[in-house]
Every structure is written in structure tokens, then in C-alpha cells.
Design a protein around this motif. Structure first.
Motif, PDB file in Angstrom:
ATOM      1  N   ILE C 119      40.561  42.334  32.057  1.00 51.28           N
ATOM      2  CA  ILE C 119      41.921  42.303  31.775  1.00 51.28           C
ATOM      3  C   ILE C 119      42.788  41.303  32.223  1.00 51.28           C
ATOM      4  O   ILE C 119      43.699  40.726  31.282  1.00 51.28           O
ATOM      5  N   HIS C 120      42.534  40.905  33.181  1.00 55.73           N
ATOM      6  CA  HIS C 120      43.333  39.743  33.579  1.00 55.73           C
ATOM      7  C   HIS C 120      42.742  37.936  33.349  1.00 55.73           C
ATOM      8  O   HIS C 120      43.584  37.277  33.035  1.00 55.73           O
ATOM      9  N   ARG C 121      41.357  38.151  33.217  1.00 57.15           N
ATOM     10  CA  ARG C 121      41.006  36.801  32.894  1.00 57.15           C
ATOM     11  C   ARG C 121      40.186  36.751  31.812  1.00 57.15           C
ATOM     12  O   ARG C 121      39.431  35.611  31.134  1.00 57.15           O
ATOM     13  N   GLY C 122      39.961  38.031  30.838  1.00 53.12           N
ATOM     14  CA  GLY C 122      38.968  38.089  29.592  1.00 53.12           C
ATOM     15  C   GLY C 122      37.634  37.854  29.846  1.00 53.12           C
ATOM     16  O   GLY C 122      37.048  37.544  29.081  1.00 53.12           O
ATOM     17  N   GLN C 123      37.277  38.048  31.461  1.00 55.03           N
ATOM     18  CA  GLN C 123      35.987  37.757  31.388  1.00 55.03           C
ATOM     19  C   GLN C 123      34.996  38.882  31.205  1.00 55.03           C
ATOM     20  O   GLN C 123      35.319  39.875  31.769  1.00 55.03           O
ATOM     21  N   THR C 124      33.820  38.843  30.568  1.00 52.12           N
ATOM     22  CA  THR C 124      32.934  40.104  30.604  1.00 52.12           C
ATOM     23  C   THR C 124      31.610  39.591  30.709  1.00 52.12           C
ATOM     24  O   THR C 124      31.277  38.397  30.777  1.00 52.12           O
ATOM     25  N   GLY C 125      30.801  40.484  30.581  1.00 50.29           N
ATOM     26  CA  GLY C 125      29.130  40.264  30.662  1.00 50.29           C
ATOM     27  C   GLY C 125      28.793  39.614  32.132  1.00 50.29           C
ATOM     28  O   GLY C 125      29.186  39.961  33.015  1.00 50.29           O
ATOM     29  N   THR C 126      27.749  38.664  31.978  1.00 42.17           N
ATOM     30  CA  THR C 126      27.243  38.068  32.814  1.00 42.17           C
ATOM     31  C   THR C 126      28.150  37.020  33.735  1.00 42.17           C
ATOM     32  O   THR C 126      28.348  37.317  34.974  1.00 42.17           O
ATOM     33  N   CYS C 171      40.668  38.455  41.447  1.00 38.71           N
ATOM     34  CA  CYS C 171      41.557  37.487  40.665  1.00 38.71           C
ATOM     35  C   CYS C 171      42.254  36.240  41.441  1.00 38.71           C
ATOM     36  O   CYS C 171      43.339  35.776  41.209  1.00 38.71           O
ATOM     37  N   GLU C 172      41.782  36.286  42.907  1.00 37.09           N
ATOM     38  CA  GLU C 172      42.509  35.250  43.843  1.00 37.09           C
ATOM     39  C   GLU C 172      44.064  35.606  43.811  1.00 37.09           C
ATOM     40  O   GLU C 172      44.532  34.725  43.416  1.00 37.09           O
TER      41      GLU C 172
END
Lengths: 301, 307, 326
Positions: C119-126, C171-172
Motif C-alpha cells: 500500500i505504501h511503496r507499491g512493492q509486491t512479490g519477491t 516503511c522506515e
């Protein structure tokens, strides 16, 4: 020995706990009375009960008298058939009130039976625990798998539709959930420290059950009780509707509704008036049950 | 999981056995017998009839006969509907009853859950109060009152829908009975969903989900919804049993050829085998359905483990 | 003091209950600087938790917050949920008291962690998984790889709290609010988690707000402390000053009633007499007055928070003159 000062402190602490214990129920009552729906329901229910008891005395018509000249007439003030008459010419007001008596009586007695069986059974299972508990609850599970309405119908057939046995049959079936609730609560309470303390200080088994366990399971039991009553009224009406309940000339709301449903095209009041009383009663009990649950449930504070 | 299911099914056998025994002796306790109304029967023919059905034997012997037949899947002949076996009667009525009950159940779920969730999300709003008042009406008014009223309004006054009959389960013939049967369950499920949703929305983990900055929609669908459904899933077990008995009345009112009608007639006529057959059949169904419900529950809540 | 990051001004939190209104926080002021480690200390009911829940818009349904909580140039109390969601979990992380109930039971740990990144960084998967493992490692989670595929109920209380901390750190964030993070844990686990916090704040530049009732926790971890009573900050200052020279009688009482190992057997435990105030009916004037040994007539009016030496300050008319204090 405790120093005097400490004893005083203990005494005042005990006082505090005492007031807390009382104020729990006082709180609950206050919350219940503040719940307008529940309060209105209690009043309406009181009126319906009063009507059922004294209503018939105000009418000149007996509940089983057949007026051959007045079949299926609508509500009228002049001839004091306030609710009209049914298809064989009996006064519907008096019959509705008699129906109320039967329905309410059956409900209270059946609920009473279920209360006694359920609480005894559940408390015993919960309190003694272990293998006995397992066995007792297994039996409850088995009973739950019975298609229960069918079971009631079989019981009805056996007892030949005797009204006093109807409530026995209903109570015999309705105690299952009560037993589960009481058992769960008992188990819950039993493991609390204050029970251990009571046992350790030499309070007898019966003393523990009556003074510590029963007051603590009372809340859920009361709530479930108020919800069982409308359910039993419903089942009784249901059986009467199927023609398995009380027998002519005695009547109940279910019988009246069933008769009314047959005549609804020509005489809708025959359906609507008893249905209204039944629905109002069920309504009130449900609201009271809801109100009680909210009042007794500390989570919702 | 499979292991658990198998063990549950095996565990149901003693349960069924107790139910069979209980019903067998209970119904024979009832005064009168299956051939009482047929007074025209000469005594020797009645004796022959009884002999044919083993009714002249001691009760325990009858019980033995019944069990051994049952073990072969034979519910025996119906005493009242003489040209049919009980199995035939059940398979005639069951598709009707099942179609009615299953549709009503699905309607109740698909209307009740959204309604309850919606009310919970707008707790104490006007929408919430109106939904809950209507739901209370639904819970309080029994379906044998709703059913005639519905057919009076939509069948007779408006003439939109047929008042009775099955017509091979045509949609128009299904609408009124299904509505009447499902209304109390819609109402009950809506109340149940609302209550549990409100409770779940107040839990710590929902607060955690919010603290993470998730959009409210995700909080509800991902973190709250599954847990809020658990009480509804638990209710499905008893609900099946109740829908089955509810359809007794609905079938009667709408003149549908389901199992319910056979049962009421069977009980009134001391049709022992028919009553037994229906009870056993439905008990099996309820047990199976409860198993399915428990498995669904375990799937929804990973904390529940079936060893 | 470094430049301020989060400023609470005149914060009020009230709850509507069936038995009337309860005021949990009554005009709280607090300034949290960049990278600062601050403890907020008080008894249960002092409003310390509710104040910070209010900052992040996490109050229960019947609660409402007024006043100012400034984050950059925004007042958090006036933000829409949507706007707030870009801040909480990302710039401000929060760790809750009870790890047993704070994680969603039906979602795997991995899912509950990576949704934050999603949600905050758009990071998914590995990529997300990598980051989750990294942070789990940072919080010293044993077998982090295995944990991602487990459900919360399969973890111990200490491990769950580590998951909660990791979740807040993903998210630091610039501020980490920890609400009694060790209260629900066993003593040995408590020590481990505290050590972890200590390392974390030393490694990272984030600010830490430690909400606690346990003064022992404060000393090792924080440089500044704010003492709350009846929904107000009654004293604030450096931890060292508060411990050695409390300026408010309540702070002194709190320090005095901490059990000490050296205490002789049979010696009575020092306590603060009386009961915490009734929040639905607060006394006029100083809320501590009914329990205070040093009360004077002026205490009938509410004391303002006044600064003393060295950044210390107290809300007491007799600060520094009643016998304790600087």
C-alpha cells in the motif's frame, strides 16, 4: 494476625466489592429501562397478558358458543363482536384472548421445563467435567442431529395432542441450547480464581454451586430464556397450524391463524387480528431479549 | 482434513443408530396402528397384512427386521401409500424440498449478509435502524403468517404469481414459497452479521490494520469480513434443520409435493416406516451438513484445527 | 532539542458512553523532536494510550478528539481517512500492547506484513518478501523465512510482538509509537524486546514514543519523559532530572512507589494514597489535589504547565517548592 488498621482496610475493601456486585445488576436494570424499545415491549406485553386474563370477562360471549346466525361477520361494536366472528360463528375476540392464554401458558411452562432440565444438566456437566461431561455433551450433540420439528411431531402424536403434554414435549426439546450455555458458563466460571479460593477455604460443593456459579451464569440464562419464550410460542403456533396442536373447541393463535388463512379472501380479519397479536408478542419478547443482552453484556458498555 | 471428515462420518453412525432406535420405539408408543382407519378390513386380512409387515411379531423382533433391512438401504414399504416404498416416496419429494430449501438458504445468505454488513458499517445511522427494525419484523413474524399474506397480496389481489402448485419448479412457482421460507432467515442472518461485524470492527487487529494505513475497504474485506462471517457459518448447521422443518408448513400452504407433506400425513396415520424413513433421511442430511459447516469453519478460521 | 516532528497541542479526547461523557485526555501538550526518544508515563486511565490513538485516528467509535496534532504543516485530527492513511503505517508506526490479539487471526504473517509495503511503496512479490525478511531479521525473529507462511496463532507472544514491531518498521517511519509493548509478555521476553528497542533506536534515526506505566523501562531507553495524570502532562523533562529531582508531587509518588529490591522485608510498600480521578467527573483545579500531601488553597485553580530549569517543567503551583524538585 492482622493489625487493626489492616482489618479496617479489608473491611472497606469487602464493602466496595459488595457494592460492585450489587451495582452490576442495578446497572443492568438501569440500562434496560433506558432502552426504549425494551421498555415499550414490556408495557405492551403486560397489556396483552392482562387482556388475555381479564379480556374474556368483559365480553358477553363465551369462547365456544356458536352463533348460527352470525357466521363470518366482520368486527362490529353493536353486537359486541369486537373482532368479528369466525366461520362457524364464534366470537373472535374471546377466542383470540383464549388463544393468548393457551399460547402464553404453553410458552411459559415449556420454557420452565427447558430451564429446569437445561440448567441442571448443563451445570452438572460443566461442574463435574471430565468423562461425564464428555458423555453428557455427546448426548446433546446427538439430540441436535434430530430433525427436531419431526421429533416434536412424533411426540405430539404419541401424547394425543394433550395440551398439558405439548409443553412437556416442547420443553423436552428446547433444553438443549440452554444446557450448552449453562455448561459453557459453568466451565468458564469454574476455572476462575474466586472459585478456587472458595473451594480452598472449605465451602461445600453445593455452596460453591449455589453461591458462586449460579449467580454468575444467571445473566446469559435470563437472556436465553427471554428468547426461548417466543420460540416456543412460535413452535406451538406452528404445530397448531399444521393441525397437531391444541384441539377444538380450545384454541391457540396458531389454530386461529390457520383458520384465518383458509378464509383470508372473504374474511381477512380472521387472519390479521390473531396474526397481529402473535406478531406483537413475539416482537416484544425479542426486543426484551435484545435489551437484556445489551444490558447484561459488559462488552457493550 | 480428509482424515477428520472420515472420522466424523464414522462417528455419525452411533448417533444415527441412537436416533433410529429412539424414533422406532417412540412412534410405536403412540396409541393406534397403521391399519386402524380401515375398519372394513376383515380380521383375517388385517392379520395377514400385519404378518406381511411383521407387525404381529414382538417389538424387538420388528426392530431387528427393520435394522437388517436398513443395513441393505431398504426403508421398507409405506403402510399408507401402499404401492410405494418409502425410498420411492422420499426420492419423489426430496428434489422439491431440496430445491425449495436450498434456494431459500442461498437467498437468505446473499441478502442477509450484505444487509447486516451494511447496517454494521453505518452503525446507529438511520439506515441501520431501519434495516434492524425490518429484520426484527422478519424474525418475529412466523412464515406461516407471511406465506398466506404473500399469496393474498401477490397471488390473489395483484394476480402476479401463482398461489399454489409446483409446475416442475418453474421460477414463478418458486418465488412466493422461497420468499416466505427465507424471510426469517434473511432477517436472522442480517442481525447476526451486523452484530459480529460490529464486534470484529472493534477488535485490536482491525485497529492494527487501520494503523498500517490500509484503506477502510481493505480493512473490512481483508481483515474483518472473514471473522465476521464465522457466527453466520455456525448458524448454518441449525438453520438447515430449521429450514427443513419450515418447509413442512410452506409445502402445506403452497401445495408443493415435497417430503414435508408425506411426513405430516405419515405421522397422523401411524405410517411407521414412512415417518422413520423421513427422520433418518433428514438426520443423515443434517449430520452431513453440519460436517460441511465445520469444514468451512476450519477453512475460514485457521486457529481451528481438526486432528 | 532538535526540531520538532510531531507536536501535540491542547489535545482533548472524549468518549460518549451510556453513563455520560468521559474525558480521557484534557488538554495535553507534547512536543516530539526528530530522533528523540521520549517516554510517556502514567497509570492506567491517565489517557496516555488514548492520546496517541487519537493522533492516528484510531479511537473507538464513541471517541472524539479535539485540539491540534501537527505533523509537518498538517493537523492530523482534521485529515480525511484517506490522507491519514498516507501517514500512518508509513511515517508513523505504532506497536500495540497486546500482541495476542493485535494480529488478524485468519491471515498469514507474510500477508499481514507485505500488505504494508504494497500500500505504501507499491512493492509486491519477491521484492516485498525480501524486505519483510530483512525487517524480521532486524527484529531478531528466529527462522524468519518460516514465519512468513505461518498464522499468528502458531507463534509465541514474544514472536508476535516482534512481528508487530517489524510491521511498524517496514516503511522506515520517522516516529515509532510503542504502546506498552512489553506489558503482556513474560519477564524474560520483556527484557529481550526492550533490548531490541534499544538497538533499533540506536541504529536508526527515528523518534520513539514509549508509552508505559513502568518507570524501570524508561530509564534504560529514553532520554526524555512526560508524566501524565488525568489526561494532562503534569511534568516533563529529561529522565535523569525527573528521577533525581521530580518537580511534581505525582512524579515523586510514582518514583517512590516503584518496588525496590533493596527494600527490607515487612517494610510497607510506599503507595500514593487515594484513587485515580473519575474521568467523567474531574475535580476542578489540579486533578491530583485530592491525593496530594502538599495541597494549598491555590490548587483549587488549575495549574498551568510552567518551565523550570534545563527543559524540565511541571503543572504544579508549588513546583520545586514543596520539598522535592530542583
Amino acid at each position: 494476625m492482622l493489625a487493626t488498621g489492616q482489618q479496617d482496610k479489608l473491611a472497606s475493601l469487602a464493602d466496595q466489592l459488595g457494592t460492585e456486585g450489587r451495582s452490576l445488576w442495578q446497572d443492568a436494570r438501569r440500562r434496560l429501562f433506558r432502552n426504549r424499545a425494551a421498555l415499550a415491549s414490556m408495557i405492551i406485553l403486560g397489556i396483552i397478558t392482562l387482556l388475555a386474563i381479564v379480556g374474556p370477562f368483559f365480553s358477553p360471549h363465551p369462547y365456544d358458543e356458536i352463533y348460527w346466525d352470525r357466521m363470518t361477520i366482520g368486527p362490529e361494536i353493536a353486537n359486541s363482536h369486537w373482532f368479528g366472528t369466525d366461520s362457524v360463528g364464534r366470537d373472535l375476540f374471546v377466542r383470540t384472548m383464549y388463544g393468548a392464554r393457551v399460547s402464553l401458558m404453553v410458552a411459559f411452562l415449556a420454557t420452565g421445563v427447558s430451564l429446569i432440565i437445561g440448567v441442571t444438566y448443563g451445570a452438572a456437566a460443566g461442574y463435574f467435567g471430565g468423562r461425564l461431561d464428555g458423555l453428557m455433551m455427546r448426548f446433546v450433540d446427538i439430540m441436535y442431529s434430530m430433525p427436531f420439528m419431526f421429533f416434536v411431531i412424533i411426540l405430539m402424536v404419541i401424547f394425543g395432542r394433550n395440551i398439558f403434554l405439548i409443553f412437556l414435549a416442547l420443553g423436552a426439546v428446547e433444553w438443549l441450547t440452554m444446557a450448552r450455555i449453562v455448561r459453557g458458563q459453568t466451565l468458564n466460571v469454574k476455572n476462575k480464581e474466586f472459585i478456587e479460593a472458595a473451594v480452598a477455604s472449605g465451602v461445600s460443593t453445593w455452596g460453591v454451586i449455589s453461591r458462586h456459579i449460579i449467580p454468575n451464569v444467571l445473566g446469559p440464562v435470563i437472556v436465553y430464556l427471554t428468547l426461548t419464550i417466543p420460540q416456543v410460542i412460535l413452535i406451538e403456533s406452528f404445530l397448531s397450524f399444521l393441525g397437531l396442536g391444541v384441539q377444538e373447541p380450545l384454541t391457540s393463535w396458531g389454530v386461529l391463524i390457520s383458520d384465518g388463512a383458509k378464509e383470508m379472501e372473504t374474511a381477512p380479519w380472521m387472519l390479521i387480528l390473531p396474526a397481529f397479536f402473535l406478531a406483537a408478542t413475539l416482537f416484544c419478547f425479542n426486543f426484551i431479549g435484545d435489551g437484556l443482552r445489551d444490558a447484561l453484556d459488559p462488552k457493550d458498555r | 482434513m480428509l482424515n477428520y471428515a472420515v472420522r466424523r462420518i464414522l462417528g455419525a453412525i452411533p448417533t444415527l443408530f441412537i436416533i433410529i432406535t429412539l424414533t422406532f420405539f417412540l412412534i410405536r408408543l403412540a396409541p393406534g396402528g397403521p391399519f386402524d382407519q380401515e375398519q372394513t378390513l376383515p380380521p383375517e386380512i388385517e392379520a395377514n397384512l400385519k404378518a406381511a409387515y411383521h407387525l404381529d411379531k414382538p417389538m424387538l423382533v420388528q426392530y431387528g427386521y427393520y435394522l437388517s433391512n436398513l443395513a441393505r438401504g431398504d426403508f421398507g414399504p409405506s403402510f399408507k401409500f401402499k404401492d410405494f416404498t418409502v425410498t420411492q416416496l422420499i426420492w419423489q419429494g426430496f428434489p422439491v424440498s431440496m430445491r425449495l430449501g436450498l434456494t431459500a438458504m442461498l437467498v437468505a445468505l446473499f441478502v442477509g449478509i450484505p444487509l447486516g454488513s451494511y447496517a454494521a458499517l453505518r452503525q446507529n445511522s438511520r439506515v441501520d435502524y431501519s434495516v434492524m427494525t425490518v429484520a426484527m419484523v422478519g424474525v418475529a413474524i412466523p412464515n406461516f403468517v407471511v406465506a398466506p399474506l404473500l399469496s393474498l397480496i401477490f397471488g390473489i389481489y395483484l394476480g402476479w404469481l401463482p398461489v399454489a402448485g409446483w409446475n416442475d419448479g418453474a421460477l414463478s412457482h418458486l418465488i412466493l414459497p422461497v420468499t416466505a421460507l427465507s424471510l426469517p432467515y434473511i432477517a436472522y442472518i442480517a442481525r447476526l452479521t451486523r452484530g459480529s461485524m460490529i464486534e470484529v470492527l472493534g477488535t485490536n487487529y482491525v485497529r492494527t490494520a487501520r494503523a498500517k494505513g490500509l484503506p477502510e475497504r481493505t480493512v473490512i474485506t481483508r481483515h474483518a469480513f472473514k471473522a465476521a462471517l464465522l457466527p453466520v457459518v455456525s448458524f448454518l448447521g441449525p438453520a438447515t434443520a430449521r429450514i427443513i422443518s419450515g418447509s413442512l408448513v410452506i409445502e402445506q400452504i403452497f401445495g408443493l409435493p415435497g417430503i414435508g407433506r408425506y411426513f405430516v400425513q405419515g405421522a397422523l396415520n401411524r405410517d411407521y416406516t414412512l415417518v422413520m424413513g423421513v427422520v433418518i433421511f433428514y438426520a443423515t442430511l443434517i449430520i452431513l451438513f453440519n460436517l460441511v459447516v465445520d469444514l468451512v469453519y476450519a477453512w475460514l478460521d485457521p486457529r481451528v484445527q481438526y486432528e | 532539542m532538535s526540531s520538532s516532528l510531531l507536536t501535540i497541542e491542547g489535545l482533548q479526547v472524549r468518549f460518549e458512553t451510556a453513563d455520560g461523557e468521559v474525558s480521557a485526555v484534557n488538554g495535553m501538550d507534547l512536543d516530539i523532536g526528530q530522533g528523540e526518544r521520549i517516554a510517556v508515563v502514567g497509570e492506567s486511565g491517565s489517557g496516555k494510550s488514548q492520546a496517541f490513538l487519537a493522533c492516528l485516528g484510531l479511537l473507538a467509535r464513541n471517541g472524539s478528539a479535539h485540539g491540534q496534532v501537527r505533523w509537518q504543516d498538517l493537523n492530523l485530527l482534521e485529515l480525511s481517512q484517506q490522507k491519514l492513511n498516507t501517514i500512518r503505517g508509513r511515517h508513523i508506526g505504532m506497536v500495540f500492547q497486546d500482541p495476542m490479539t493485535a494480529l488478524t487471526p485468519h491471515l498469514k504473517v507474510g500477508r499481514q506484513l507485505n500488505e504494508v509495503l504494497e500500500i505504501h511503496r507499491g512493492q509486491t512479490g519477491t521484492l516485498a518478501r525480501q524486505r519483510c525478511l530483512e525487517v524480521l531479521d532486524q527484529v531478531r525473529m528466529p527462522d524468519p523465512d518460516k514465519r512468513l507462511d505461518q498464522y499468528p496463532h502458531e507463534l509465541s507472544g514474544g514472536m508476535r510482538q516482534r512481528v508487530m514491531i517489524a510491521m511498524a518498521l517496514l516503511c522506515e517511519p520517522k516516529v515509532l509509537i510503542a504502546d506498552e509493548p512489553t506489558t503482556a509478555l513474560d519477564v524474560t521476553i520483556q527484557a529481550e524486546i526492550l533490548a531490541l528497542f534499544k538497538d533499533l533506536v540506536e541504529q536508526q534515526s527515528m523518534a520513539l514514543v514509549l508509552i508505559t506505566h513502568d518507570l524501570g523501562v524508561v530509564a534504560g531507553l529514553c532520554e526524555r519523559a512526560a508524566v501524565m495524570y488525568a489526561g494532562r502532562v503534569v511534568e516533563a523533562g529529561s529522565v535523569a532530572d525527573l528521577f533525581t529531582a521530580p518537580a511534581h508531587p505525582y512524579t515523586a509518588g510514582l518514583i517512590g512507589s516503584t518496588p525496590k529490591l533493596k527494600q527490607a522485608y515487612g517494610e510497607p510498600m510506599p503507595t500514593i494514597p487515594g484513587q485515580p480521578p473519575n474521568l467523567s467527573n474531574l475535580p476542578v483545579g489540579c486533578a491530583f489535589r485530592p491525593r496530594c500531601r502538599y495541597g494549598i488553597e491555590r490548587c483549587a485553580e488549575r495549574p498551568k504547565f510552567k518551565p523550570l530549569a534545563d527543559g524540565q517543567g511541571a503543572a504544579c503551583h508549588r513546583a520545586g517548592e514543596w520539598g522535592g524538585g530542583a
